[in-house]
Design a protein around this motif. Structure first.
Motif, mmCIF file in Angstrom:
data_model
loop_
_atom_site.group_PDB
_atom_site.id
_atom_site.type_symbol
_atom_site.label_atom_id
_atom_site.label_comp_id
_atom_site.label_asym_id
_atom_site.label_seq_id
_atom_site.Cartn_x
_atom_site.Cartn_y
_atom_site.Cartn_z
ATOM 1 N N GLU A 183 -28.852 4.156 29.340
ATOM 2 C CA GLU A 183 -27.569 3.689 28.832
ATOM 3 C C GLU A 183 -27.647 3.533 27.318
ATOM 4 O O GLU A 183 -28.668 3.123 26.768
ATOM 5 C CB GLU A 183 -27.186 2.360 29.479
ATOM 6 C CG GLU A 183 -26.829 2.492 30.946
ATOM 7 C CD GLU A 183 -26.226 1.223 31.512
ATOM 8 O OE1 GLU A 183 -26.615 0.140 31.047
ATOM 9 O OE2 GLU A 183 -25.374 1.312 32.408
ATOM 10 N N GLY A 193 -22.677 6.607 30.985
ATOM 11 C CA GLY A 193 -23.903 6.087 30.398
ATOM 12 C C GLY A 193 -23.736 5.580 28.983
ATOM 13 O O GLY A 193 -24.648 4.950 28.444
ATOM 14 N N CYS A 194 -22.589 5.853 28.377
ATOM 15 C CA CYS A 194 -22.300 5.357 27.032
ATOM 16 C C CYS A 194 -21.368 4.154 27.140
ATOM 17 O O CYS A 194 -20.281 4.257 27.715
ATOM 18 C CB CYS A 194 -21.655 6.444 26.175
ATOM 19 S SG CYS A 194 -22.785 7.765 25.702
ATOM 20 N N ARG A 195 -21.793 3.024 26.607
ATOM 21 C CA ARG A 195 -21.032 1.786 26.711
ATOM 22 C C ARG A 195 -20.369 1.478 25.360
ATOM 23 O O ARG A 195 -21.061 1.133 24.396
ATOM 24 C CB ARG A 195 -21.946 0.637 27.118
ATOM 25 C CG ARG A 195 -22.700 0.893 28.413
ATOM 26 C CD ARG A 195 -23.605 -0.264 28.770
ATOM 27 N NE ARG A 195 -24.634 -0.521 27.758
ATOM 28 C CZ ARG A 195 -25.723 -1.248 27.966
ATOM 29 N NH1 ARG A 195 -25.923 -1.791 29.168
ATOM 30 N NH2 ARG A 195 -26.602 -1.454 27.013
ATOM 31 N N SER A 217 -28.897 -1.938 24.124
ATOM 32 C CA SER A 217 -29.564 -0.722 24.577
ATOM 33 C C SER A 217 -30.661 -0.315 23.593
ATOM 34 O O SER A 217 -30.649 -0.706 22.422
ATOM 35 C CB SER A 217 -28.562 0.420 24.728
ATOM 36 O OG SER A 217 -27.920 0.687 23.499
#
Length: 218
Positions: free
Chosen positions: A2, A26-28, A72
């Motif tokens: 992530e 997966g990208c926050r 992350s």
């Protein structure tokens, strides 16, 4: 893996839906609101983004607030104005994740005549030339889409909180011996008027901030 994606935001209600809906799995997204007077916060929250409010005005202030809020291992940055496509984030995050680079920048390639005003393009080319001479890194653009490991960025102890923040990041990364790379990304016409490249005055202000950073990191 992530990845937190920091999106500094100032009155971007028109662009945020397109940007957030194209965020890869997966990208926050971390939207850092920097004093918006429109519905940016409401829209970002409604679309599931994490929203941080940074009361201190300044592009660097918003970026750094997002960096400190990120958890992350790898952190990416990009503008929230729809001038960059989140679906191309892997072009800058991939080499960092693979261990091939410590800091990756997206080299903007304009996809239409109106995407990059001539005065801003010329100023960027001059700055990139100076960066190549100063750092030895083969950079052609001080692009706002970029990625690096969070711990490495925090260790740089970046101080600028205005438009010099992206430049200071590159200069201090080079001084620390980090490997800096570049990958092409599409540059699109932004939604609304840019606070920097949309006016000659904004460009001049940004150049002033960057000159100051160059002097202070000499």
């Amino acid at each position: 893996m992530e990845i937190d994606v920091v999106l500094p935001c100032l009155d971007e209600e028109a662009a945020l839906p397109w940007v957030l809906e194209r965020m890869p799995a997966g990208c926050r997204p971390i939207v850092v609101d920097n004093g918006s007077s429109d519905d940016s916060v409401k829209i970002a929250t409604g679309l599931g983004a994490r929203v941080i409010v940074e009361p201190r005005r300044g592009f660097g202030a918003a970026c750094h607030a997002g960096l400190l809020a990120a958890t992350s291992d790898i952190v990416a940055f990009m503008d929230a104005d729809a001038s960059l496509d989140p679906r191309q984030l892997s072009r800058v995050t991939g080499p960092v994740e693979a261990g091939d680079a410590d800091l990756m920048l997206g080299r903007r390639i304009a996809r239409s005549a109106g995407a990059w005003p001539p005065h801003a393009r010329a100023a960027n080319a001059l700055l990139a030339h100076r960066l190549r001479r100063r750092t030895g890194a083969a950079l052609h653009d001080l692009g706002p889409m970029r990625a690096a490991r969070r711990t490495g960025l925090i260790a740089l102890a970046l101080r600028d909180r205005r438009f010099g923040y992206p430049l200071e990041m590159v200069l201090r990364a080079a001084a620390a011996g980090l490997r800096i790379g570049e990958a092409e990304v599409d540059y699109l016409p932004r939604a609304g008027r840019s606070k920097v490249t949309g006016t000659v005055r904004g460009t001049v202000r940004a150049i002033g901030d960057m000159r100051r950073v160059i002097r202070e990191t000499a």
